[in-house]
Design an enzyme around this catalytic site. Structure first.
Site, PDB file in Angstrom:
ATOM      1  N   CYS A   1     -51.443 -24.057  62.534  1.00  0.00           N
ATOM      2  CA  CYS A   1     -50.231 -24.832  62.782  1.00  0.00           C
ATOM      3  C   CYS A   1     -49.529 -24.202  63.976  1.00  0.00           C
ATOM      4  CB  CYS A   1     -49.358 -24.806  61.532  1.00  0.00           C
ATOM      5  SG  CYS A   1     -47.800 -25.675  61.723  1.00  0.00           S
TER       6      CYS A   1
ATOM      7  N   ASP B   1     -47.865 -32.758  63.994  1.00  0.00           N
ATOM      8  CA  ASP B   1     -47.175 -32.221  62.813  1.00  0.00           C
ATOM      9  C   ASP B   1     -45.918 -33.037  62.621  1.00  0.00           C
ATOM     10  OD1 ASP B   1     -46.889 -30.645  60.635  1.00  0.00           O
ATOM     11  OD2 ASP B   1     -46.917 -28.752  61.678  1.00  0.00           O
ATOM     12  N   HIS B   2     -44.831 -32.405  62.397  1.00  0.00           N
ATOM     13  CA  HIS B   2     -43.608 -33.159  62.149  1.00  0.00           C
ATOM     14  C   HIS B   2     -43.208 -33.964  63.377  1.00  0.00           C
ATOM     15  CE1 HIS B   2     -42.929 -29.457  59.469  1.00  0.00           C
ATOM     16  NE2 HIS B   2     -43.758 -30.322  58.921  1.00  0.00           N
TER      17      HIS B   2
ATOM     18  N   TYR C   1     -41.535 -36.774  58.750  1.00  0.00           N
ATOM     19  CA  TYR C   1     -42.696 -37.633  58.551  1.00  0.00           C
ATOM     20  C   TYR C   1     -42.432 -39.121  58.772  1.00  0.00           C
ATOM     21  CZ  TYR C   1     -45.250 -33.509  57.203  1.00  0.00           C
ATOM     22  OH  TYR C   1     -45.876 -32.288  57.239  1.00  0.00           O
TER      23      TYR C   1
ATOM     24  N   HIS D   1     -52.629 -28.384  63.023  1.00  0.00           N
ATOM     25  CA  HIS D   1     -51.338 -29.069  63.062  1.00  0.00           C
ATOM     26  C   HIS D   1     -50.789 -28.790  64.448  1.00  0.00           C
ATOM     27  CE1 HIS D   1     -50.302 -28.782  58.461  1.00  0.00           C
ATOM     28  NE2 HIS D   1     -51.347 -29.539  58.700  1.00  0.00           N
TER      29      HIS D   1
ATOM     30  N   HIS E   1     -52.730 -22.335  55.608  1.00  0.00           N
ATOM     31  CA  HIS E   1     -51.650 -22.670  56.560  1.00  0.00           C
ATOM     32  C   HIS E   1     -50.801 -21.419  56.783  1.00  0.00           C
ATOM     33  CE1 HIS E   1     -47.919 -24.509  58.067  1.00  0.00           C
ATOM     34  NE2 HIS E   1     -48.600 -25.604  58.309  1.00  0.00           N
TER      35      HIS E   1
HETATM   36  C1  DNO Z   1     -44.654 -29.159  56.198  1.00  0.00           C
HETATM   37  C2  DNO Z   1     -46.055 -28.700  56.141  1.00  0.00           C
HETATM   38  C3  DNO Z   1     -46.239 -27.666  55.046  1.00  0.00           C
HETATM   39  C4  DNO Z   1     -47.708 -27.537  54.758  1.00  0.00           C
HETATM   40  C5  DNO Z   1     -48.042 -26.503  53.723  1.00  0.00           C
HETATM   41  C6  DNO Z   1     -49.525 -26.302  53.661  1.00  0.00           C
HETATM   42  O1  DNO Z   1     -44.410 -30.289  56.452  1.00  0.00           O
HETATM   43  O2  DNO Z   1     -46.549 -28.259  57.364  1.00  0.00           O
HETATM   44  O3  DNO Z   1     -45.578 -28.087  53.915  1.00  0.00           O
HETATM   45  O4  DNO Z   1     -48.173 -28.762  54.271  1.00  0.00           O
HETATM   46  O5  DNO Z   1     -47.430 -25.310  53.997  1.00  0.00           O
HETATM   47  O6  DNO Z   1     -49.877 -25.827  52.417  1.00  0.00           O
HETATM   48 MN    MN Z   2     -47.915 -27.245  59.757  1.00  0.00          MN
END
Ligand code: DNO
Ligand code: MN
Length: 354
Positions: A244, A318-319, A332, A273, A206
Site C-alpha cells: 500500500c 486506494d481511497h 470508497y 494499493h 497490508h
Molecule cells: C482501508 C484499507 C484497510 C485494509 C486493511 C487490510 O481502507 O486499506 O482497511 O483493507 O488494513 O487488511
Molecule cells: Mn491500503
C-alpha cells in the site's frame, strides 16, 4: 497485472457492480464477507454466492480484502489454535471458489487510523487525513470520533462491539511488544502458508496504517526491514505483501520506490494499493488526488518501480476523495477512484510501451 476496485458487497455498498464494469480497464472487484464474525470459518456457500455475483456482472473476484485475524492470534493466547484452524479452513473454502490472494493485516486492536474522515481540500472535495493533534486525546474519545465520523458506515476492523471495550482490549495486549507480536505473526504464518501452498492461494499482508506505533501499541509491518523479516519468516512465494503506497509513505523515512522495486523483484507483491498522499508537516498528511502534482509521491515512479521489476499481481486505486457531490463510505466513492484507475492505467501503458 489485473486492475481491480474494492466492492463492499450487495448490502453495504451502494455502488452497483455494473458501474465497476464500466470503468475502463477494471477486470475485477476485491470483496469480503462482512457478516461472518472475525475468527469464524467463512462458509463455502456464502463465498460461492459472493464470487458468483461478481462473475455474473462480468468481473472476477480473485482477491479478498480482508480475512481479518482474531485478536487471540495476535496476542498469542492458547485459543489461537482454534482460530488458526478456522483460518486454514477459510483459505480452503476461498481457494475452491477461485480466490488467489488474501489480503490481511496484523495491526493490534484496530485497522487503519485516520483522524479526519471529511477533510476539506481547497477545491471543495473531501478526503481523509491523519494529524497528530487528532490522537492527542483519550483513547475513548478518539475511537468515538472515528465511529461517529464514518458517515454511518461500519468500517472493517472497527467493529463497534469490539471497540466498545477498547480498554479491555488494550489490557490484553499489555505484554505484547514488537518481539512478541512478531513471534505471533510467525506462528500464524507457519500454520497457514503450507495450506496456501497446497491450494494455490497467496497471503498478502497490508502495512500498518500509520506505519509507526500509536497509543503505545506494537507494530511490525512498518518498513523495508519488517517486510524482509516477514518474507523470511516463511520463505515461500505464498507468503507475500499487499504493498500500500499510501500507508508506507506515511512515514517519510520509508523509501517507497525502493521497497516497491525490491519486493516486486522478489515476487512477493501480490496486490498493490496505489494512492498518493500529501504530507502537511512532519507525519501529518491527507490523502490527495492520485496524480503526482497533488501529493508527495511521484506516481510515475511508483508504477515504474512495479512494472520494471516484474510486478504481475492485482492492483487497485486506494481511497478516493468525494467529488461531484458524491457521499458515502469514507474513501470508497466511485468517481475519484475511477479517475484513479484511469490515471494509473495511463501510466502503466506509458511505461510498458517504452
Ligand atoms: C482501508 C484499507 C484497510 C485494509 C486493511 C487490510 O481502507 O486499506 O482497511 O483493507 O488494513 O487488511
Ligand atoms: Mn491500503
Amino acid at each position: 497485472m489485473q486492475m481491480t476496485m474494492r466492492w463492499f458487497g450487495p448490502e453495504q455498498d451502494k455502488i452497483p457492480l455494473e458501474y465497476f464494469r464500466q470503468v475502463p480497464g477494471v477486470e475485477g472487484v476485491v470483496g469480503a464477507l462482512y457478516d461472518v464474525a472475525v475468527g469464524e470459518v467463512w462458509p463455502e456457500e456464502k463465498i460461492a454466492a459472493l464470487v458468483g455475483q461478481a462473475q455474473a456482472a462480468g468481473l472476477t473476484m480473485e482477491v479478498i480484502e480482508s480475512v481479518n485475524i482474531h485478536d487471540d492470534i495476535k496476542i498469542g493466547l492458547p485459543s489461537r489454535d482454534r482460530y488458526i484452524a478456522n483460518y486454514q479452513q477459510t483459505i480452503r473454502h476461498l481457494a475452491k471458489a477461485g480466490v488467489k490472494v488474501i489480503c490481511y493485516n496484523f495491526m493490534p486492536v484496530f485497522d487503519w487510523m485516520k483522524t479526519d474522515m471529511n477533510y476539506v481540500l481547497p477545491d471543495g472535495s473531501l478526503t481523509m487525513a491523519f494529524e497528530k493533534k487528532g490522537i492527542d486525546k483519550s483513547l475513548e474519545e478518539v475511537v468515538k470520533e472515528v465511529l461517529e465520523n464514518s458517515n454511518g458506515f461500519a468500517l472493517p476492523g472497527w467493529e463497534p462491539e469490539r471497540l466498545g471495550k477498547v480498554q479491555e482490549l488494550f489490557a490484553q495486549y499489555k505484554d505484547v511488544d514488537d518481539v512478541k507480536l512478531r513471534e505471533n505473526l510467525a506462528y500464524f504464518l507457519k500454520a497457514v502458508i503450507p495450506v496456501c501452498e497446497e491450494v494455490g492461494v497467496k497471503m498478502a499482508i497490508h502495512p500498518d496504517d500509520p506505519p509507526y506505533s500509536i497509543f503505545g501499541l506494537p507494530r511490525v509491518v512498518k518498513n523495508r526491514d519488517d517486510l524482509d523479516w516477514i518474507c523470511n519468516a516463511v520463505d515461500s512465494e505464498a507468503n507475500g505483501i499487499t504493498l500500500c503506497t499510501g500507508s508506507i509513505a506515511e512515514d517519510p523515512a520509508n523509501d517507497v520506490y525502493g521497497i516497491l522495486a525490491e519486493f516486486s523483484r522478489r515476487k512477493r507483491i501480490h496486490f498493490a494499493h496505489v494512492r498518493n498522499i500529501k504530507i502537511i508537516q512532519d507525519k501529518d498528511f491527507y490523502e490527495s488526488a492520485h496524480p503526482t502534482q497533488y501529493g508527495s509521491l511521484n506516481m510515475l515512479k511508483v508504477i515504474q518501480s512495479l512494472h520494471d521489476n516484474g510486478f504481475d499481481g492485482y492492483i487497485r486505486p486506494d481511497h478516493g476523495r468525494f467529488i461531484w457531490g458524491e457521499t458515502g463510505r469514507p474513501g470508497y466513492g466511485l468517481y475519484d477512484r475511477a479517475l484513479g484507475v484511469t490515471y494509473l492505467l495511463g501510466l502503466w501503458e506509458a511505461v510498458s510501451s517504452k
